[in-house]
Design an enzyme around this catalytic site. Structure first.
Site, PDB file in Angstrom:
ATOM      1  N   HIS A   7       0.811  -1.219   0.000  1.00 48.08           N
ATOM      2  CA  HIS A   7       0.000   0.000   0.000  1.00 48.08           C
ATOM      3  C   HIS A   7       0.844   1.268   0.000  1.00 48.08           C
ATOM      4  O   HIS A   7       0.404   2.310  -0.473  1.00 48.08           O
ATOM      5  CB  HIS A   7      -1.024  -0.030   1.133  1.00 48.08           C
ATOM      6  CG  HIS A   7      -2.155  -0.946   0.783  1.00 48.08           C
ATOM      7  ND1 HIS A   7      -2.169  -2.260   1.167  1.00 48.08           N
ATOM      8  CD2 HIS A   7      -3.238  -0.760  -0.009  1.00 48.08           C
ATOM      9  CE1 HIS A   7      -3.235  -2.833   0.656  1.00 48.08           C
ATOM     10  NE2 HIS A   7      -3.907  -1.964  -0.061  1.00 48.08           N
TER      11      HIS A   7
ATOM     12  N   GLU B 244     -11.106 -10.836  -5.187  1.00 50.86           N
ATOM     13  CA  GLU B 244      -9.683 -10.793  -4.834  1.00 50.86           C
ATOM     14  C   GLU B 244      -9.272 -12.004  -3.995  1.00 50.86           C
ATOM     15  O   GLU B 244      -8.143 -12.098  -3.544  1.00 50.86           O
ATOM     16  CB  GLU B 244      -9.312  -9.479  -4.142  1.00 50.86           C
ATOM     17  CG  GLU B 244     -10.208  -9.060  -3.007  1.00 50.86           C
ATOM     18  CD  GLU B 244      -9.848  -7.688  -2.426  1.00 50.86           C
ATOM     19  OE1 GLU B 244      -8.802  -7.128  -2.778  1.00 50.86           O
ATOM     20  OE2 GLU B 244     -10.629  -7.199  -1.604  1.00 50.86           O
TER      21      GLU B 244
ATOM     22  N   ASP C 219      -4.478  -8.484  -4.420  1.00 54.15           N
ATOM     23  CA  ASP C 219      -4.715  -9.593  -3.503  1.00 54.15           C
ATOM     24  C   ASP C 219      -4.949 -10.900  -4.250  1.00 54.15           C
ATOM     25  O   ASP C 219      -4.495 -11.949  -3.811  1.00 54.15           O
ATOM     26  CB  ASP C 219      -5.906  -9.280  -2.590  1.00 54.15           C
ATOM     27  CG  ASP C 219      -5.484  -8.394  -1.428  1.00 54.15           C
ATOM     28  OD1 ASP C 219      -4.431  -8.671  -0.832  1.00 54.15           O
ATOM     29  OD2 ASP C 219      -6.186  -7.417  -1.138  1.00 54.15           O
TER      30      ASP C 219
ATOM     31  N   CYS D 246      -9.451  -3.083 -10.440  1.00 56.06           N
ATOM     32  CA  CYS D 246      -8.885  -1.925  -9.739  1.00 56.06           C
ATOM     33  C   CYS D 246      -7.553  -2.256  -9.087  1.00 56.06           C
ATOM     34  O   CYS D 246      -6.991  -1.444  -8.382  1.00 56.06           O
ATOM     35  CB  CYS D 246      -9.876  -1.378  -8.718  1.00 56.06           C
ATOM     36  SG  CYS D 246     -10.343  -2.595  -7.489  1.00 56.06           S
TER      37      CYS D 246
HETATM   38  C1  PEP Z   1      -6.478  -5.262  -4.733  1.00 53.70           C
HETATM   39  O1  PEP Z   1      -6.303  -6.131  -3.863  1.00 53.70           O
HETATM   40  O2  PEP Z   1      -6.161  -5.416  -5.931  1.00 53.70           O
HETATM   41  C2  PEP Z   1      -7.074  -3.961  -4.375  1.00 53.70           C
HETATM   42  C3  PEP Z   1      -7.388  -3.075  -5.293  1.00 53.70           C
HETATM   43  O3  PEP Z   1      -7.228  -3.686  -3.049  1.00 53.70           O
HETATM   44  P1  PEP Z   1      -6.029  -3.257  -2.089  1.00 53.70           P
HETATM   45  O4  PEP Z   1      -4.830  -3.004  -2.933  1.00 53.70           O
HETATM   46  O5  PEP Z   1      -6.445  -2.026  -1.368  1.00 53.70           O
HETATM   47  O6  PEP Z   1      -5.889  -4.446  -1.204  1.00 53.70           O
HETATM   48 MG    MG Z   2      -7.252  -5.910  -1.942  1.00 55.66          MG
END
Ligand code: PEP
Ligand code: MG
Length: 580
Positions: free
Chosen positions: A191, A433, A457, A504
């Site tokens: 993140h 995910e 994920d 996403c």
């Molecule tokens: C993902 O897991 O691809 C996602 C968009 O969520 P995050 O990156 O916040 O876990």
């Molecule tokens: Mg995620």
């Protein structure tokens, strides 16, 4: 000049002074005292306990109404531990017996107790160790008068060098002064990397030794395009990089000319290109990069500011501000995705052996209904100000999805009962995910209005590779045949039921993957705003038919290396994508 190679986490180049940001464990001083000093040491101890206790009172007051009774009970228990007369007696006994300073006595007292607790047979007793550590740590900080420096307090331009910057550090940092980031740890979809991309800060992670290597250096170059760091570069190298910065900006300006044009393939398929955001302030960048909406608003970052949880009203204002800033464009807000590397201090009352597979996201929300209800109320209220879509993270199967959808319906009914105007036709979707959700996508598609694939994920769980671990980053492979097959399954299942599929995860913003995803039938891509123009350029220069041929060839391949080599070469030669 020294060169280190890591993982390219956010593109661009930065040149500047390094700023070493390291939270060290406090070094506990150790010295002898005389009999006559016992009283004054005890006075210092009592004063520190008093200040720690005031700190806990403040936290309790700020949290009341925001956290559930169990969490308040933890704060109360810490208060009791800090002020327990037996705790004071034990420290006094140690001071009298050992005649050493009170910080050291507190430290050894903690170590001995931790040792005993960790060996205990009872799980409940073992779990007390984090409480003990928390309370003694708080008192020790008071004794040492230690305050943590925050990256929000920077006053000049720097390159931040850290061992492992937490997302909660990155979210508060002063973005005007952080020109680049270099870290020992971290992977491309951690993140911190995602935030760096969102804030368009060139970053290289997974460098292993950068915190040691920069000591005593004056200048550093972060080359986020190639995942390289140069320490104390010579004048010629600096000049070369300055030139690259100029060229990079020129290219950006050129790409921005596409802003008002649609992401339409040569054979006329319109693709939605949306942006991912973490904080409402990013909306300006979303608009200036020509996004078709917000495809993922990671609401958990609203919960990360120190202090207390955001109230319903604060959340409502934040959601509404984003929705209103995007008139006529859809805004997908994801419900709280706490856990994993996203630690929320006010909620983080638990310790887990394996947080990535633990009490995360929807699992946490479904068992903390007060926190969840507050968020859903704020979302539903904000919904009438524009085109809101709500999405649930980490859904693993039908039961969890049904529970989340039913709870949303219950909260909606509650609000209507209070006479609040709530939109009836909000699209509600889920993130795909978790591999189990991908495998039963046909079942889940019957109730969900849309899917959004979280590849960060999904890849981590499919390949069993921790997305934040630099040692195994080489295995984190979006083009693994297993991932491609899973994507195909999800997209086909959704289309068979007639619902659209967005993506996403970071794969959606990687220009190397653009044509492959188009050929798999993806309807919508959501990414850091800065990546939109390049992805749009590629979509506009290809056709669905060409993309399907690419997918046909890739699906025949047996290993990720084979697909990776094939797709990189194609994207470089045919589409001019620069390969780092
Ligand atoms: C993902 O897991 O691809 C996602 C968009 O969520 P995050 O990156 O916040 O876990
Ligand atoms: Mg995620």
């Amino acid at each position: 000049m020294k060169k280190l190679t890591g993982i390219s986490a956010s593109p661009g180049i930065a040149i500047g002074k390094p700023f070493l940001y390291i939270h060290e464990q406090p070094t506990v001083p150790r010295y002898d005292i005389s009999d006559s000093e016992i009283d004054s040491e005890m006075d210092r101890f009592r004063a520190a306990v008093e200040r720690a206790s005031c700190e806990l009172t403040d936290i309790r007051e700020q949290s009341a109404g925001q956290v559930d009774a169990d969490q308040l009970a933890i704060i109360d228990a810490h208060q009791l531990m800090a002020k327990d007369p037996e705790f004071e007696n034990q420290i006094l006994r140690r001071l009298t017996d050992d005649l050493m300073n009170v910080e050291w006595m507190l430290h050894t007292h903690e170590q001995e107790l931790l040792d005993k607790l960790n060996k205990a047979d009872s799980e409940a007793l073992r779990e007390r160790s984090s409480d003990l550590h928390d309370v003694t740590g708080r008192v020790l900080n008071q004794l040492l008068q230690r305050e943590r420096f925050s990256l929000a307090d920077l006053t000049e331009e720097v390159i931040v060098i850290a061992h492992d910057l937490m997302p909660s550090d990155a979210i508060v940092m002063n973005k005007d002064y952080v020109k680049g980031i270099a870290m020992d740890g971290g992977g491309p979809t951690s993140h911190t990397a995602i935030l760096a991309r969102s804030f368009e800060i060139p970053s290289v992670l997974g460098l292993t030794t950068v915190t040691r290597a920069v000591i005593d250096s004056d200048l550093i170059i972060v080359d986020g395009n190639h995942g390289v760091i140069l320490i104390d570069p010579d004048a010629e190298t600096c000049a070369r990089y300055e030139q690259q910065i100029t060229e990079w900006h020129q290219r950006e300006v050129q790409l921005m000319r596409l802003n008002d044009l649609p992401a339409e393939t040569k054979d006329g398929k319109l693709i939605a290109l949306k942006a991912n955001i973490e904080v409402p302030e990013e909306v300006d960048a979303v608009l200036s990069h020509g996004a078709d909406g917000v495809g993922l608003y990671r609401s958990e970052f609203l919960f990360m500011s120190p202090g207390r949880l955001p109230s319903e009203e604060e959340q409502y204002r934040a959601y509404r501000s984003v929705i209103e800033a995007m008139p006529d464009k859809p805004v997908t807000i994801r419900t709280l995705d706490v856990g994993g590397d996203k630690v929320i201090p006010q909620l983080d009352g638990w310790e887990e052996r394996n947080p990535i597979l633990g009490w995360r996201a929807i699992r946490f929300c479904l068992s903390n209904r007060d926190v969840f209800r507050t968020q859903l109320r704020a979302l539903l209220r904000a919904g009438r100000h524009g085109r809101l879509e709500i999405m649930f993270p980490m859904i693993s199967g039908l039961e969890e999805m049904t529970e989340a959808f039913d709870f949303l319906a219950e909260v909606k009914k509650e609000l209507k009962g209070e006479g609040v105007d709530v939109p009836n036709d909000l699209p509600i979707g889920i993130m795909i995910e978790v591999p189990s959700a991908a495998m039963v996508a046909d079942v889940l598609a019957r109730r969900s209005h849309f899917f959004s694939v979280g590849t960060n994920d999904l890849i981590q769980y499919t390949l069993a590779v921790d997305r934040g671990n630099e040692r195994i980053a080489y295995l984190y492979e979006p083009f693994h045949p297993a991932v491609l097959r899973m994507l195909r399954l999800v997209i086909d299942s959704a289309h068979d039921t007639g619902i659209p599929v967005a993506m996403c995860g970071e794969m959606a913003g990687d220009p190397v993957a653009t044509v492959l995803l188009l050929g798999l039938g993806l309807d919508e891509y959501s990414m850091s705003a800065g990546s939109i123009p390049e992805v749009k350029r590629i979509i506009r220069s290809t056709s669905v038919r060409e993309a399907e041929e690419v997918v046909g060839a890739a699906m025949e391949m047996r290993s990720f290396k084979e697909v990776d080599r094939f797709i990189r070469r194609l994207m470089e030669e045919r589409f001019g994508v620069s390969i780092g």
